[in-house]
Design an enzyme around this catalytic site. Structure first.
Site, mmCIF file in Angstrom:
data_model
loop_
_atom_site.group_PDB
_atom_site.id
_atom_site.type_symbol
_atom_site.label_atom_id
_atom_site.label_comp_id
_atom_site.label_asym_id
_atom_site.label_seq_id
_atom_site.Cartn_x
_atom_site.Cartn_y
_atom_site.Cartn_z
ATOM 1 N N ALA A 1 0.796 -1.251 -0.251
ATOM 2 C CA ALA A 1 0.070 0.358 0.308
ATOM 3 C C ALA A 1 0.670 1.167 -0.091
ATOM 4 C CB ALA A 1 -0.915 -0.545 0.860
ATOM 5 N N ASN A 2 0.397 2.427 -0.071
ATOM 6 C CA ASN A 2 1.230 3.903 0.231
ATOM 7 C C ASN A 2 0.800 4.272 1.096
ATOM 8 O OD1 ASN A 2 -0.855 5.608 -0.663
ATOM 9 N ND2 ASN A 2 -0.535 4.113 -2.619
#
Ligand code: CTP
Ligand code: CA
Length: 231
Positions: A33-34
């Site tokens: 993810a980020n």
């Protein structure tokens, strides 16, 4: 005062907004993810709704509350986000504020296991669909006004100008996300609005104030393009 006394220049307009990160599965228990918080995209959705637009907010997993008055569609992967946006069309306005994962992993069906004494697994990546570019080039389905963000850490405006041209969106908001700015997860943004008419430097604003400014600009642009019938 009655709520209907507020000016609603986007009444009758439909908007789709993407927000938050996307998450890409590695296996059934792990993902990539980020750091996107969703604050800017959610604020844009709220600001468009406050001006009367009918808003679908397509969001990856975030911890902030749903904005009032929008239809929420929760997604995980970039491919799911694109499908949800397509399902929400037609729309007059598209704002892509999500931090979409550029790559997805060829996900394993079962949890990857450590091999005693063995090498770590290699992740095989493939490129995700570009939601902004796909919908900017969607022919008759293209929303009338398509707005992207450009997250950059260097030569911010130059990169964003090129990105706007490459993707085919109408406007792009260039955003300096280098770590020193604290933009990811923070409450403020310093944006540059890039349109056909050039570059407009905005002052450092809260994400909410930036969203309100963008929503007001969108309302002006649509009113100029197709003035509503006098009441
Ligand atoms: N975007 C998107 N779908 C993707 C990647 C990006 O819709 N698969 C959108 C983002 O929501 C944003 C804009 O495109 O509005 C620019 O995203 P950004 O990550 O800055 O640009 P990229 O084209 O992915 O280029 P790079 O990350 O290499 O700078
Ligand atoms: Ca990217």
């Amino acid at each position: 005062f009655a709520e209907s006394a507020a000016p609603r220049p986007l009444a009758g307009r439909r908007a789709v907004v993407t927000s938050g990160p996307t998450v890409e599965a590695i296996d059934p228990v792990r993902f990539i993810a980020n750091r996107s918080s969703g604050k800017q995209g959610h604020a844009v959705a709220a600001a468009l709704a406050a001006l009367g637009a009918e808003v679908t907010l397509v969001s990856g997993p975030v911890t902030i509350p749903d904005p009032a008055g929008v239809r929420m569609v929760r997604v995980e992967s970039a491919r799911d986000m694109l499908a949800a946006c397509q399902a929400a069309l037609p729309a007059d306005i598209l704002v892509c504020a999500a931090a979409v994962a550029d790559w997805r992993v060829e996900a394993a069906d079962q949890k990857l296991k450590k091999q005693p004494g063995g090498a770590p697994p290699a992740l095989v990546l493939s490129e995700n669909p570009d939601i902004l570019a796909t919908l900017s080039q969607a022919g008759a389905r293209r929303p009338r006004l398509v707005v992207g963000f450009a997250a950059e850490t260097e030569t911010v405006v130059e990169h964003a100008v090129a990105k706007r041209r490459r993707k085919g969106c109408d406007w792009i908001l260039a955003n300096d996300v280098s770590p020193a700015t604290g933009t990811f997860g923070g409450d403020d943004n310093t944006l540059h609005l890039i349109t056909d008419h050039g570059v407009e430097d905005w002052p450092r604003l809260t994400k909410q104030a930036a969203a309100e400014r963008l929503a007001a600009r969108i309302a002006e642009a649509l009113a100029a393009a197709s003035p509503k019938e006098p009441a």
